[in-house]
Design an enzyme around this catalytic site. Structure first.
Site, PDB file in Angstrom:
ATOM      1  N   GLY A 110       0.835  -1.196   0.000  1.00  0.00           N
ATOM      2  CA  GLY A 110       0.000   0.000   0.000  1.00  0.00           C
ATOM      3  C   GLY A 110       0.865   1.240   0.000  1.00  0.00           C
ATOM      4  O   GLY A 110       2.091   1.160   0.104  1.00  0.00           O
ATOM      5  N   LYS A 111       0.257   2.374  -0.149  1.00  0.00           N
ATOM      6  CA  LYS A 111       0.993   3.645  -0.087  1.00  0.00           C
ATOM      7  C   LYS A 111      -0.005   4.750   0.179  1.00  0.00           C
ATOM      8  O   LYS A 111      -1.182   4.647  -0.196  1.00  0.00           O
ATOM      9  CB  LYS A 111       1.702   3.897  -1.429  1.00  0.00           C
ATOM     10  CG  LYS A 111       2.848   4.869  -1.352  1.00  0.00           C
ATOM     11  CD  LYS A 111       4.000   4.341  -0.517  1.00  0.00           C
ATOM     12  CE  LYS A 111       5.346   4.554  -1.079  1.00  0.00           C
ATOM     13  NZ  LYS A 111       6.393   3.764  -0.512  1.00  0.00           N
ATOM     14  N   GLY A 112       0.467   5.811   0.810  1.00  0.00           N
ATOM     15  CA  GLY A 112      -0.416   6.933   1.091  1.00  0.00           C
ATOM     16  C   GLY A 112       0.349   8.226   1.096  1.00  0.00           C
ATOM     17  O   GLY A 112       1.560   8.247   0.876  1.00  0.00           O
ATOM     18  N   ASP A 151       8.065   7.707   4.736  1.00  0.00           N
ATOM     19  CA  ASP A 151       8.350   7.798   3.301  1.00  0.00           C
ATOM     20  C   ASP A 151       8.916   9.208   3.079  1.00  0.00           C
ATOM     21  O   ASP A 151       9.404   9.828   4.024  1.00  0.00           O
ATOM     22  CB  ASP A 151       7.050   7.559   2.513  1.00  0.00           C
ATOM     23  CG  ASP A 151       7.288   7.094   1.095  1.00  0.00           C
ATOM     24  OD1 ASP A 151       7.260   5.883   0.850  1.00  0.00           O
ATOM     25  OD2 ASP A 151       7.512   7.938   0.207  1.00  0.00           O
TER      26      ASP A 151
END
Ligand code: NAD
Length: 425
Positions: A110-112, A151
């Site tokens: 996933g990533k946000g 990140d």
């Protein structure tokens, strides 16, 4: 393949999709699996009204994309950058699926992120933004659901605010909802060194696999930050000779070997954490570009993307490249290296020590029991070694480059999980 291929105006997403469809075709992945894996399982947009320090209210846009949870909770960082949008999160989330799969850990991808300029935010505004983001994505994150991490432009403070907000909302501590926390607040010893140690593990196993001696092997390390320093230090401890290092201030070349500990001490004591002014017996200061061209067995690019490209790939004097950074070789550079027979260990294998380290932090959080740094490394190195050989053996058996092999191995593990778990109802 008779699926309708998705495309995107976002270059990152379009490239991710093209790479996936290409690999899926090559491995003969069945259409239903191609359809499933070319889309994220879940993607949300959140609006984040923040009271700024001057009393005004600004509304930021945030995102969280879970590309796949077939192998386990979604895993991947959240970033603060003006360019963050849904497509970028989708692309990066899919890359996390493949990276976690290849790493052999029980995570999906996933990533946000939040579209903002973090340089314009004070610490208190950053805290309010992070806590609001955590509250808005709370329904879809959790230890067994989706575990974010640092990140671009997010780090330990953001992870603590995120964990604290989720814990307060739930009325109980949930340390494992996020990784990358400081050691004093449910973080893990060993995490800082994990990526560089992992890169060094790949270099050592690669040299062994081709029958070369690690002892005395000449290594160039580009970038002397977190990944580069621990890679250089670990290689030195293994008996290699680090003939060149570099950072934004240029290259430092010493055929007899850089005194890595001394160079690390120099950087630690430098006000801007740079190599600038570093010197030792027999060392020559060269440009950042020239250090890449010196003769050595291995080059480990551990700085930025695109460092090896169409302009310099033809001039390198190494036999092997192990990618510590993300995307340090451009497609043009890759093609030239390929023609020249230079073996490349791809980033999502070589720098996966970081995500494996995140997994270790989560495991310790779930157990409420902390490991020593030695226990951490004793677990990290065998996993990295296994992963290296999984890709190395596949590449040799199927006569494909390691980058392709890594991708195919990664997709297969996720596809098998999706197939075994089946569709719902
Ligand atoms: P860092 O900021 O700690 O270090 C980066 C280093 O690269 C610095 O020494 C900087 O001076 C140097 N650098 C920048 N531009 C350069 C140039 N043009 N020439 C030579 N050196 C240059 O960053 P890091 O955490 O070590 O990350 C490095 C790379 O590894 C990034 O691509 C990152 O995405 C990737 N990565 C890091 C981790 C991690 O755990 N830190 C995990 C996976 C991937």
């Amino acid at each position: 393949m008779s699926v309708t291929k998705r495309t995107s105006k976002n270059v990152l997403l379009d490239t991710a999709l093209k790479n996936f469809y290409g690999a899926a075709e090559e491995m003969g992945l069945e259409d239903s699996l191609v359809e499933i894996l070319s889309r994220p399982e879940r993607a949300i947009c959140v609006s984040l009204p923040i009271t700024m320090d001057d009393g005004s209210v600004r509304v930021f846009e945030g995102y969280r994309v879970q590309h796949s949870t077939a192998l386990g909770p979604a895993k991947g960082g959240f970033r603060y950058h003006p360019d963050v949008d849904l497509e970028e999160c989708e692309a990066l989330g899919s890359l996390m699926t493949w990276k976690c799969s290849l790493a052999g850990i029980p995570y999906g991808g996933g990533k946000g992120g939040v579209a903002c300029d973090p340089l314009e935010l004070s610490m208190t505004e950053r805290e309010r933004l992070t806590r609001t983001y955590a509250a808005r994505v709370a329904p879809i994150v959790g230890e067994w659901l989706d575990v974010p991490a640092p990140d671009v432009n997010t780090g330990a403070p953001e992870m603590v605010w995120f964990m604290d907000t989720i814990s307060k909302l739930r009325g109980r501590l949930e340390p494992g909802v996020v990784t990358g926390k400081p050691i004093s607040i449910w973080g893990s010893k060993g995490r800082t060194a994990a990526t560089g140690v992992g890169v060094a593990t790949c270099i050592k196993e690669l040299l062994k696999s081709v029958g070369a001696d690690v002892n005395g092997a000449r290594i160039i390390v580009q970038g002397f930050g977190n990944v580069g320093t621990f890679c250089a230090k670990t290689m030195l401890e293994a008996g290699a000779v680090v003939v060149g290092i570099s950072d934004v201030t240029g290259g430092y070349y010493c055929p007899k070997g850089i005194d890595v500990e001394k160079a690390i001490a120099h950087v630690t004591n430098h006000p801007k954490k740079l190599l600038d002014g570093y010197t030792q017996d027999g060392m020559e200061k060269v440009s950042g570009e020239d250090i890449l061209l010196v003769e050595a067995e291995v080059l480990a690019p551990c700085a930025l993307e695109g460092a090896i490209n169409g302009k310099n790939a033809g001039k390198l004097n190494v036999k092997y490249i192990v990618e510590g950074a993300n995307g340090p070789i451009t497609p043009e550079g890759d093609a030239i290296l390929d023609e020249r027979g230079i073996t490349v260990v791809p980033d999502f294998l070589a720098n996966s020590g970081g995500v494996i380290g995140s997994y270790f932090e989560w495991v310790q959080n779930l157990n409420g029991f902390f490991w020593t740094e030695e226990e951490y490394n004793n677990r990290l190195i065998p996993i990295m070694t296994d992963n290296f050989y999984r890709v190395w053996n596949y590449a040799n058996k199927n006569e494909v480059k390691m980058r392709r092999a890594a991708f195919l191995v990664a997709i297969k593990r996720v596809a098998d999980a999706v197939k075994m778990r089946g569709t719902f109802l």
